[in-house]
Write a protein that holds these residues in place. Sequence first.
Motif, short mmCIF file in Angstrom:
data_model
loop_
_atom_site.label_atom_id
_atom_site.label_comp_id
_atom_site.label_asym_id
_atom_site.label_seq_id
_atom_site.Cartn_x
_atom_site.Cartn_y
_atom_site.Cartn_z
N ARG A 204 0.84 -1.21 0.00
CA ARG A 204 0.00 0.00 0.00
C ARG A 204 0.87 1.26 0.00
O ARG A 204 0.57 2.23 -0.70
CB ARG A 204 -0.92 -0.02 1.22
CG ARG A 204 -1.91 -1.18 1.23
CD ARG A 204 -2.73 -1.20 2.49
NE ARG A 204 -3.53 0.00 2.62
CZ ARG A 204 -4.27 0.28 3.69
NH1 ARG A 204 -4.27 -0.54 4.73
NH2 ARG A 204 -4.98 1.38 3.74
N LEU A 205 1.94 1.24 0.79
CA LEU A 205 2.87 2.37 0.80
C LEU A 205 3.56 2.52 -0.55
O LEU A 205 3.76 3.64 -1.03
CB LEU A 205 3.91 2.16 1.91
CG LEU A 205 5.03 3.19 1.99
CD1 LEU A 205 4.46 4.56 2.30
CD2 LEU A 205 6.05 2.79 3.05
N ALA A 206 3.90 1.40 -1.18
CA ALA A 206 4.56 1.45 -2.47
C ALA A 206 3.66 2.07 -3.53
O ALA A 206 4.12 2.86 -4.38
CB ALA A 206 4.98 0.04 -2.90
N ALA A 207 2.37 1.75 -3.50
CA ALA A 207 1.45 2.30 -4.49
C ALA A 207 1.35 3.82 -4.35
O ALA A 207 1.38 4.56 -5.36
CB ALA A 207 0.07 1.66 -4.33
N ALA A 208 1.25 4.30 -3.12
CA ALA A 208 1.18 5.75 -2.91
C ALA A 208 2.48 6.44 -3.33
O ALA A 208 2.46 7.51 -3.96
CB ALA A 208 0.88 6.04 -1.44
N SER A 209 3.61 5.83 -3.03
CA SER A 209 4.90 6.42 -3.40
C SER A 209 5.08 6.45 -4.91
O SER A 209 5.64 7.40 -5.46
CB SER A 209 6.04 5.62 -2.76
OG SER A 209 5.92 5.60 -1.36
N ALA A 210 4.60 5.41 -5.59
CA ALA A 210 4.74 5.35 -7.04
C ALA A 210 3.99 6.50 -7.71
O ALA A 210 4.50 7.13 -8.64
CB ALA A 210 4.25 4.01 -7.56
N TRP A 211 2.78 6.78 -7.25
CA TRP A 211 2.03 7.90 -7.84
C TRP A 211 2.68 9.24 -7.54
O TRP A 211 2.68 10.15 -8.37
CB TRP A 211 0.59 7.89 -7.34
CG TRP A 211 -0.28 6.92 -8.09
CD1 TRP A 211 -0.70 5.71 -7.68
CD2 TRP A 211 -0.78 7.11 -9.41
NE1 TRP A 211 -1.44 5.11 -8.66
CE2 TRP A 211 -1.52 5.95 -9.73
CE3 TRP A 211 -0.69 8.13 -10.34
CZ2 TRP A 211 -2.15 5.79 -10.96
CZ3 TRP A 211 -1.33 7.98 -11.57
CH2 TRP A 211 -2.06 6.82 -11.87
N GLY A 212 3.25 9.39 -6.35
CA GLY A 212 3.95 10.63 -6.03
C GLY A 212 5.16 10.86 -6.90
O GLY A 212 5.39 11.97 -7.39
N LEU A 213 5.94 9.81 -7.14
CA LEU A 213 7.12 9.93 -8.01
C LEU A 213 6.71 10.21 -9.45
O LEU A 213 7.36 11.01 -10.15
CB LEU A 213 7.95 8.66 -7.93
CG LEU A 213 8.77 8.48 -6.65
CD1 LEU A 213 9.34 7.07 -6.59
CD2 LEU A 213 9.90 9.50 -6.59
N ASP A 214 5.66 9.55 -9.90
CA ASP A 214 5.19 9.79 -11.26
C ASP A 214 4.78 11.25 -11.45
O ASP A 214 5.14 11.88 -12.46
CB ASP A 214 4.02 8.87 -11.57
CG ASP A 214 3.41 9.14 -12.94
OD1 ASP A 214 4.00 8.70 -13.94
OD2 ASP A 214 2.35 9.81 -13.00
N ALA A 215 4.05 11.79 -10.49
CA ALA A 215 3.64 13.19 -10.59
C ALA A 215 4.85 14.12 -10.60
O ALA A 215 4.89 15.10 -11.36
CB ALA A 215 2.71 13.54 -9.44
N ALA A 216 5.86 13.82 -9.78
CA ALA A 216 7.05 14.67 -9.72
C ALA A 216 7.81 14.67 -11.03
O ALA A 216 8.24 15.73 -11.52
CB ALA A 216 7.95 14.20 -8.58
N VAL A 217 7.98 13.50 -11.63
CA VAL A 217 8.72 13.42 -12.90
C VAL A 217 7.97 14.16 -14.00
O VAL A 217 8.57 14.88 -14.81
CB VAL A 217 8.96 11.95 -13.30
CG1 VAL A 217 9.69 11.88 -14.62
CG2 VAL A 217 9.77 11.24 -12.24
N GLU A 218 6.66 13.98 -14.05
CA GLU A 218 5.88 14.65 -15.10
C GLU A 218 5.91 16.16 -14.93
O GLU A 218 5.92 16.91 -15.92
CB GLU A 218 4.44 14.14 -15.07
CG GLU A 218 4.28 12.70 -15.53
CD GLU A 218 2.83 12.33 -15.74
OE1 GLU A 218 2.13 13.10 -16.41
OE2 GLU A 218 2.40 11.29 -15.23
N LEU A 219 5.91 16.63 -13.69
CA LEU A 219 5.92 18.07 -13.45
C LEU A 219 7.23 18.70 -13.92
O LEU A 219 7.25 19.84 -14.38
CB LEU A 219 5.73 18.36 -11.96
CG LEU A 219 4.28 18.38 -11.46
CD1 LEU A 219 4.25 18.54 -9.96
CD2 LEU A 219 3.51 19.51 -12.13
N ILE A 220 8.32 17.98 -13.82
CA ILE A 220 9.61 18.52 -14.25
C ILE A 220 9.78 18.44 -15.76
O ILE A 220 10.67 19.04 -16.33
CB ILE A 220 10.75 17.80 -13.50
CG1 ILE A 220 10.65 18.09 -12.02
CG2 ILE A 220 12.11 18.22 -14.00
CD1 ILE A 220 11.74 17.48 -11.18
N GLY A 221 8.90 17.72 -16.41
CA GLY A 221 8.97 17.65 -17.87
C GLY A 221 9.31 16.30 -18.42
O GLY A 221 9.78 16.20 -19.56
N GLY A 222 9.08 15.25 -17.62
CA GLY A 222 9.41 13.91 -18.09
C GLY A 222 8.38 13.32 -19.02
O GLY A 222 8.58 12.23 -19.55
#
Length: 286
Positions: A204-222
Amino acid sequence: MRRLGLRRSRTERREVQLQIQPVTAGPARRLAEASVVPLVLVAVWYALTRNILDPGIYPGPDKVLASLVEIIDLIPSATWVSLRMVLLGMAVGSVAGLATGIVFGYSAFIRRFFEATLDNLVRPVPLFALIPFFILWFGVGYAPQVSLVALAMFLLWTLVTLEAIRNVPHIYMQAALTTGASRFHIYRTVVVPAIMPHLVGSLRLAAASAWGLDAAVELIGGSRTGLGFILLVRNQYLDPAGMMMIVFIFCTMAIIFDQTVRLISARIIRWSPRSDRGLVGSMLGN
């Protein structure tokens, strides 16, 4: 007299059980109780944006819902893009981390060579600080997002799996050793099943962390097509209502992931004492 005493003891035990067991509410009541706090927060949010806060900077719930009309055509495809990247990164990193943790737990020889490197050199590195490097190395698109999510999942699952193995009760091992089973057989049939309930919370923690990392990468222009890219565009257009709508979609996806993991894990580990409410679960209402 013995029968009378036995009946009294049984009656007392039943009374204690009845006192401990909480009154179970139906699904409708549980849903109503869970909705109280969110509804109060939405009401307070609406009141603040109508009377105190600047709605141009702090949009109310009505404006957030209205902004959905402008971006509704982009939401399905963008959500699918982000979902694919999160699922792929989670699958690759989780399988690799779980396998590595199991191998580390079994082989002290391999663990002596690699565990210190992971703990002291790789894991302390802030993953968000690596985002520009991943975009530089892998370019714009799926590769940097999937790679970063996979790395995060790998480090998380390696640590969690190894710690779960170390915390397996010794009595399990002692009971298995008395049967004369081999070390590998005990590890495969006793240790690995014993750690499964401990991995549920980590998933459950991994799922939440994965979405947070995905949002961060996309925000920087990934990415140029995911939910994070829409959030970036809404920011450039100074549209806080649209930005908040995308954040809500990210939260919704994370909640769906979390609830799905809970439902699946409840069926997979039905044999575990953790899935049996027992006395402690009844007292705590779990």
